[in-house]
Design a protein around this motif. Structure first.
Motif, PDB file in Angstrom:
ATOM      1  N   ASP A 185       0.932  -1.123   0.081  1.00  0.00           N
ATOM      2  CA  ASP A 185       0.143   0.280   0.003  1.00  0.00           C
ATOM      3  C   ASP A 185       0.542   1.122   0.061  1.00  0.00           C
ATOM      4  O   ASP A 185       0.414   2.133  -0.206  1.00  0.00           O
ATOM      5  N   VAL A 186       2.095   1.200   0.344  1.00  0.00           N
ATOM      6  CA  VAL A 186       2.774   2.573   1.210  1.00  0.00           C
ATOM      7  C   VAL A 186       3.780   2.815  -0.037  1.00  0.00           C
ATOM      8  O   VAL A 186       3.493   3.918  -0.683  1.00  0.00           O
ATOM      9  N   LEU A 187       3.621   1.890  -1.524  1.00  0.00           N
ATOM     10  CA  LEU A 187       4.159   2.365  -2.533  1.00  0.00           C
ATOM     11  C   LEU A 187       3.007   2.011  -3.736  1.00  0.00           C
ATOM     12  O   LEU A 187       3.147   2.677  -4.547  1.00  0.00           O
ATOM     13  N   ALA A 188       1.922   1.735  -3.865  1.00  0.00           N
ATOM     14  CA  ALA A 188       1.169   2.058  -4.541  1.00  0.00           C
ATOM     15  C   ALA A 188       0.746   3.397  -4.932  1.00  0.00           C
ATOM     16  O   ALA A 188      -0.149   3.592  -5.828  1.00  0.00           O
ATOM     17  N   TYR A 189       0.164   3.876  -3.824  1.00  0.00           N
ATOM     18  CA  TYR A 189       0.286   5.450  -3.630  1.00  0.00           C
ATOM     19  C   TYR A 189       1.101   6.572  -3.507  1.00  0.00           C
ATOM     20  O   TYR A 189       2.867   5.994  -2.712  1.00  0.00           O
ATOM     21  N   ASP A 190       1.227   7.292  -4.846  1.00  0.00           N
ATOM     22  CA  ASP A 190       1.835   8.387  -4.777  1.00  0.00           C
ATOM     23  C   ASP A 190       2.301   8.921  -3.399  1.00  0.00           C
ATOM     24  O   ASP A 190       3.920   9.007  -3.015  1.00  0.00           O
ATOM     25  N   TYR A 191       1.289   9.590  -2.630  1.00  0.00           N
ATOM     26  CA  TYR A 191       1.577  10.367  -1.391  1.00  0.00           C
ATOM     27  C   TYR A 191       1.108   9.381   0.492  1.00  0.00           C
ATOM     28  O   TYR A 191       0.390   8.057  -0.069  1.00  0.00           O
ATOM     29  N   LEU A 192       2.276  10.083   1.064  1.00  0.00           N
ATOM     30  CA  LEU A 192       1.553   8.586   3.002  1.00  0.00           C
ATOM     31  C   LEU A 192       0.976  10.357   3.629  1.00  0.00           C
ATOM     32  O   LEU A 192       1.983  10.973   4.170  1.00  0.00           O
ATOM     33  N   LEU A 193      -0.074  10.228   3.936  1.00  0.00           N
ATOM     34  CA  LEU A 193      -0.301  11.162   4.333  1.00  0.00           C
ATOM     35  C   LEU A 193      -0.983  10.728   5.901  1.00  0.00           C
ATOM     36  O   LEU A 193      -0.915   9.503   6.190  1.00  0.00           O
ATOM     37  N   ILE A 194       0.635  10.654   7.257  1.00  0.00           N
ATOM     38  CA  ILE A 194       0.462   9.742   7.522  1.00  0.00           C
ATOM     39  C   ILE A 194      -0.525  11.202   9.053  1.00  0.00           C
ATOM     40  O   ILE A 194       0.731  12.230   9.231  1.00  0.00           O
ATOM     41  N   ALA A 195      -1.155  10.877  10.502  1.00  0.00           N
ATOM     42  CA  ALA A 195      -0.826  11.957  11.476  1.00  0.00           C
ATOM     43  C   ALA A 195      -0.066  10.918  12.477  1.00  0.00           C
ATOM     44  O   ALA A 195       0.817  10.025  12.541  1.00  0.00           O
ATOM     45  N   GLU A 196       0.776  12.248  13.367  1.00  0.00           N
ATOM     46  CA  GLU A 196       1.370  12.485  14.386  1.00  0.00           C
ATOM     47  C   GLU A 196       1.545  10.941  14.956  1.00  0.00           C
ATOM     48  O   GLU A 196       2.360  10.334  15.733  1.00  0.00           O
ATOM     49  N   ASP A 197       0.574  10.632  15.403  1.00  0.00           N
ATOM     50  CA  ASP A 197       0.172   9.735  16.361  1.00  0.00           C
ATOM     51  C   ASP A 197       0.293   8.120  15.911  1.00  0.00           C
ATOM     52  O   ASP A 197       0.788   7.390  17.144  1.00  0.00           O
ATOM     53  N   ALA A 198       0.432   8.999  14.625  1.00  0.00           N
ATOM     54  CA  ALA A 198       0.310   7.001  13.598  1.00  0.00           C
ATOM     55  C   ALA A 198       1.573   6.830  13.916  1.00  0.00           C
ATOM     56  O   ALA A 198       2.324   5.664  13.425  1.00  0.00           O
TER      57      ALA A 198
END
Length: 207
Positions: A185-198
């Motif tokens: 999934d990380v590679l399949a999407y161009d951007y990785l939008l992640i929350a600080e607690d995650a």
């Protein structure tokens, strides 16, 4: 020291945060990443393709004609592979396409994928993704504020109803929890939008 900007959902910089270099700043291992992607794609295959062999096709129990003196080639069954309606030779049968990969390799593959996101500047960290609206247009506004114009993987500590409803109509956006993050999934999407607690959850799991 590996630092990235921490943004709010309006796209404004809040501060700089430090990332664990042993997770987000390693030298990516392309071989392990490839193996992880092959494993993920193999797991999508059902392996239910099936054809009938000559012993499974209905009919053909009687010899079609006698062995000699007919002028025809000798035949034992009208369900032999060379006959129309006969069985199939070496055709597909149900099987499992699953592959194995040890825990160290799985972790290394995910760390490598995350490190690629950081080096390619495709990792966007926000302080909070607890949006107050379930409308798709509001989620689109958040993505526009963060200048996300390509497919993105949204990672949070816990999925909320508003986040699920706000992203489900967006074909290029997928929302998951930090515990569900995987290399494919990380590679399949161009951007990785992640929350600080995650991020904290990821660092605890991959440390």
């Amino acid at each position: 020291m590996l630092k990235v900007a921490l943004l709010n959902i309006k796209g404004e910089k809040v501060k700089d945060i430090e990332l664990n270099e042993s997770i987000f700043g390693i030298e990516p291992n392309d071989t392990v990443i490839y193996n992880a992607v092959v494993l993920a794609r193999a797991s999508f295959r059902q392996g239910t393709a099936k054809v009938k062999t000559r012993s499974e096709v209905r009919g053909g129990g009687r010899k079609p004609w006698r062995q000699k003196k007919t002028g025809n080639a000798r035949q034992g069954s009208i369900r032999a592979p060379q006959w129309r309606g006969g069985g199939v030779v070496f055709g597909p049968t149900p099987r499992s396409f699953s592959k194995k990969m040890n825990k160290k390799e799985r972790k290394l593959a995910l760390k490598s994928a995350l490190s690629y996101k950081v080096s390619d500047k495709e990792l966007i960290v926000v302080d909070n993704l607890a949006i107050t609206s379930s409308k798709t247009k509001d989620m689109i506004e958040v993505l526009n504020n963060l200048k996300i114009d390509k497919p993105a993987l949204v990672v949070v500590k816990e999925l909320t109803d508003n986040l699920i409803l706000g992203t489900r109509n967006l074909a290029d956006i997928k929302a998951i929890t930090a515990e569900e993050v995987n290399t494919y999934d990380v590679l399949a999407y161009d951007y990785l939008l992640i929350a600080e607690d995650a991020i904290q959850v990821l660092e605890e799991v991959l440390a």
